[in-house]
Design a protein around this motif. Structure first.
Motif, PDB file in Angstrom:
ATOM      1  N   TYR A 112       0.782  -1.233   0.000  1.00 15.65           N
ATOM      2  CA  TYR A 112       0.000   0.000   0.000  1.00 15.65           C
ATOM      3  C   TYR A 112       0.815   1.285   0.000  1.00 15.65           C
ATOM      4  CZ  TYR A 112      -3.593  -3.469   0.692  1.00 15.65           C
ATOM      5  OH  TYR A 112      -4.409  -4.568   0.529  1.00 15.65           O
ATOM      6  N   PHE A 140      -5.558  -0.827  -5.378  1.00 16.53           N
ATOM      7  CA  PHE A 140      -6.507  -1.574  -4.554  1.00 16.53           C
ATOM      8  C   PHE A 140      -7.932  -1.029  -4.738  1.00 16.53           C
ATOM      9  CE2 PHE A 140      -8.861  -2.317  -0.566  1.00 16.53           C
ATOM     10  CZ  PHE A 140      -9.067  -3.673  -0.758  1.00 16.53           C
ATOM     11  N   ILE A 181      -9.158  -2.477  -7.851  1.00 18.04           N
ATOM     12  CA  ILE A 181      -9.541  -3.891  -7.669  1.00 18.04           C
ATOM     13  C   ILE A 181     -10.977  -3.965  -7.156  1.00 18.04           C
ATOM     14  CG2 ILE A 181      -9.198  -5.918  -6.174  1.00 18.04           C
ATOM     15  CD1 ILE A 181      -6.180  -5.385  -6.306  1.00 18.04           C
ATOM     16  N   TYR A 219     -14.326  -9.008  -8.322  1.00 21.57           N
ATOM     17  CA  TYR A 219     -13.964  -8.832  -6.909  1.00 21.57           C
ATOM     18  C   TYR A 219     -15.162  -8.253  -6.151  1.00 21.57           C
ATOM     19  CZ  TYR A 219     -11.030  -7.749  -2.841  1.00 21.57           C
ATOM     20  OH  TYR A 219     -10.489  -7.697  -1.585  1.00 21.57           O
ATOM     21  N   GLY A 231     -13.498  -4.894   6.224  1.00 19.94           N
ATOM     22  CA  GLY A 231     -12.727  -5.066   4.996  1.00 19.94           C
ATOM     23  C   GLY A 231     -12.015  -6.385   4.835  1.00 19.94           C
ATOM     24  N   SER A 232     -12.228  -7.336   5.773  1.00 16.15           N
ATOM     25  CA  SER A 232     -11.489  -8.590   5.725  1.00 16.15           C
ATOM     26  C   SER A 232      -9.982  -8.368   5.807  1.00 16.15           C
ATOM     27  CB  SER A 232     -11.824  -9.384   4.447  1.00 16.15           C
ATOM     28  OG  SER A 232     -11.477 -10.742   4.621  1.00 16.15           O
ATOM     29  N   SER A 233      -9.591  -7.276   6.447  1.00 13.57           N
ATOM     30  CA  SER A 233      -8.161  -7.054   6.683  1.00 13.57           C
ATOM     31  C   SER A 233      -7.587  -8.195   7.510  1.00 13.57           C
ATOM     32  CB  SER A 233      -7.944  -5.743   7.438  1.00 13.57           C
ATOM     33  OG  SER A 233      -8.495  -4.670   6.721  1.00 13.57           O
ATOM     34  N   THR A 269      -5.389  -6.874 -10.455  1.00 17.04           N
ATOM     35  CA  THR A 269      -4.746  -7.553  -9.321  1.00 17.04           C
ATOM     36  C   THR A 269      -3.292  -7.886  -9.648  1.00 17.04           C
ATOM     37  OG1 THR A 269      -6.904  -8.483  -8.743  1.00 17.04           O
ATOM     38  CG2 THR A 269      -4.975  -9.432  -7.657  1.00 17.04           C
ATOM     39  N   PHE A 271      -1.377  -4.747  -9.202  1.00 18.73           N
ATOM     40  CA  PHE A 271      -1.261  -4.491  -7.760  1.00 18.73           C
ATOM     41  C   PHE A 271      -0.113  -5.323  -7.175  1.00 18.73           C
ATOM     42  CE2 PHE A 271      -2.848  -5.966  -3.502  1.00 18.73           C
ATOM     43  CZ  PHE A 271      -2.879  -4.752  -2.834  1.00 18.73           C
ATOM     44  N   MET A 326      -1.121 -15.247  -3.004  1.00 20.20           N
ATOM     45  CA  MET A 326      -0.597 -14.477  -4.145  1.00 20.20           C
ATOM     46  C   MET A 326       0.915 -14.604  -4.152  1.00 20.20           C
ATOM     47  SD  MET A 326      -2.890 -11.327  -5.217  1.00 20.20           S
ATOM     48  CE  MET A 326      -1.930 -10.057  -4.453  1.00 20.20           C
ATOM     49  N   SER A 385      -4.717 -14.471   1.893  1.00 17.45           N
ATOM     50  CA  SER A 385      -6.016 -13.876   2.191  1.00 17.45           C
ATOM     51  C   SER A 385      -6.931 -15.007   2.654  1.00 17.45           C
ATOM     52  CB  SER A 385      -6.548 -13.182   0.936  1.00 17.45           C
ATOM     53  OG  SER A 385      -7.756 -12.522   1.217  1.00 17.45           O
ATOM     54  N   LYS A 423      -9.941 -17.176   4.177  1.00 18.31           N
ATOM     55  CA  LYS A 423     -11.396 -17.211   4.071  1.00 18.31           C
ATOM     56  C   LYS A 423     -11.897 -18.142   5.176  1.00 18.31           C
ATOM     57  CE  LYS A 423     -10.445 -14.977   0.328  1.00 18.31           C
ATOM     58  NZ  LYS A 423     -10.626 -13.518   0.239  1.00 18.31           N
TER      59      LYS A 423
HETATM   60  C1  AVJ Z   1      -7.564  -5.806   1.640  1.00 19.73           C
HETATM   61  C2  AVJ Z   1      -6.691  -7.856   2.439  1.00 19.73           C
HETATM   62  C3  AVJ Z   1      -9.041  -7.630   2.112  1.00 19.73           C
HETATM   63  O1  AVJ Z   1      -7.354 -10.009   0.679  1.00 19.73           O
HETATM   64  O2  AVJ Z   1      -8.915  -9.504  -0.724  1.00 19.73           O
HETATM   65  C4  AVJ Z   1      -7.277  -7.775  -2.961  1.00 19.73           C
HETATM   66  C5  AVJ Z   1      -6.362  -7.394  -0.562  1.00 19.73           C
HETATM   67  N1  AVJ Z   1      -5.326  -8.528  -2.532  1.00 19.73           N
HETATM   68  N2  AVJ Z   1      -6.799  -8.369  -4.053  1.00 19.73           N
HETATM   69  C6  AVJ Z   1      -7.984  -9.195   0.013  1.00 19.73           C
HETATM   70  C7  AVJ Z   1      -6.335  -7.888  -1.987  1.00 19.73           C
HETATM   71  C8  AVJ Z   1      -5.614  -8.817  -3.797  1.00 19.73           C
HETATM   72  C9  AVJ Z   1      -7.637  -7.709   0.148  1.00 19.73           C
HETATM   73  N3  AVJ Z   1      -7.702  -7.259   1.573  1.00 19.73           N
END
Ligand code: AVJ
Length: 313
Positions: A36, A44, A47, A53, A158-160, A210, A213, A249, A279, A281
């Motif tokens: 970032y 982002f 995306i 997405y 945000g699923s951070s 992506t 990114f 990734m 990431s 799930k």
């Molecule tokens: C910001 C971590 C929620 O994991 O989906 C999006 C980052 N990386 N596409 C994710 C991300 C590739 C995103 N997050």
């Protein structure tokens, strides 16, 4: 209207030491947080607008559609705290519905945080905004002295959380638990397990955003660490690993090559990978169990188009 801005010392050799350590590891890896820079933030955002997405759209829809229910479940709060608040747009729904007296925004990017916090302070009269420019992974606990007593709501959208492994997530949620205090609550958003083909497409969008990114990380390292990565010698590679329950990734080396980073030399074999992001799930019950391990008690949950928000106390 009141807005306070406090800048913490952000170790500026963190990028350098984390990247060098990651390049010496096997397999090579770089923490996803380094995506970032300004261009990475822009990519982002792009995306989030790709048709494949759906994560961000699903969360926005959920927060808009279920806001009344969420507000009732949360009840009265005195203060909302958001780690990684960024441009402070996501919290606006909640500020309107819950009307807390205080909002404390934490973000490593102080330059973007300060004006965003300022706008919030103007748009929500009566709200006191405290913007803390800090690396919350390193010094979350220092935010404590800026928090008012009373009912605190930690907001982590945000699923951070998906960027952390389950073990790291439990540790971070435990730190959130202690920061929130006895009357504290946590409202957290995460991406749900779903058809792997859908997940695959979300991280391999047709427009190649992506991929751009992912590759932008190399441009950042070239600029900020005087590295000499050749972008066309690496391929974006993202796939869903159903055993680990995560998107991975990678940047895969297209040749045997050597790269210099901050004066140190690193060799990549043909096909060798630089792991740039996980990431994770979860199913709703899996995430609930994870948060409970960290000392949180489940209160309520909502789902929308493959995305979930859960409330804990
Ligand atoms: C910001 C971590 C929620 O994991 O989906 C999006 C980052 N990386 N596409 C994710 C991300 C590739 C995103 N997050």
């Amino acid at each position: 209207m009141a807005c306070h801005f406090v800048e913490f010392a952000i170790a500026d050799d963190a990028l350098r030491s984390d990247v060098l350590a990651g390049l010496k590891a096997c397999p090579k890896a770089i923490p996803a947080r380094y995506f970032y820079d300004a261009e990475g933030c822009r990519l982002f955002e792009a995306i989030c607008q790709q048709p494949e997405y759906g994560l961000t759209r699903a969360e926005l829809a959920l927060m808009a559609d279920r806001l009344p229910e969420i507000a009732v479940a949360v009840g009265a709060v005195d203060c909302i705290i958001e780690p990684g608040a960024g441009d402070c747009t996501k919290v606006r729904h909640l500020l309107g519905a819950l009307q807390p007296a205080q909002f404390v925004a934490l973000d490593i990017a102080g330059a973007a945080l300060a004006p965003a916090a300022d706008r919030l302070g103007r748009d929500y009269p009566g709200l006191t905004v405290t913007a803390l420019a800090m690396d919350f992974l390193r010094c979350l606990e220092e935010a404590r002295r800026f928090l008012p007593a009373g009912r605190r709501l930690l907001y982590y959208p945000g699923s951070s959380i998906g960027n952390f492994s389950p073990a790291e997530s439990t540790a971070l949620l435990g730190r959130f638990r202690r920061l929130a205090g006895a009357e504290g609550q946590l409202l957290i958003g995460f991406d749900l397990k779903k058809d792997p083909a859908l997940l695959h497409r979300a991280y391999n969008d047709a427009a190649g955003v992506t991929a751009a990114f992912n590759l932008n990380l190399l441009a950042r390292l070239n600029r900020e660490l005087l590295a000499d990565f050749k972008r066309e010698q690496f391929r974006h590679y993202a796939y869903y690993n159903p055993i680990a329950g995560r998107i991975e990734m990678h940047l895969v080396s297209l040749s045997a090559q050597a790269v210099t980073v901050a004066g140190e030399r690193f060799e990549f074999a043909l096909g060798e990978t630089l792991h740039t992001e996980n990431s994770y799930k979860y199913r709703a019950d899996e995430f609930q169990a994870l948060a409970e391990l960290a000392g949180w008690e489940f209160k309520a949950g909502w789902e929308c188009e493959g995305f979930a928000v859960q409330l804990f106390a």
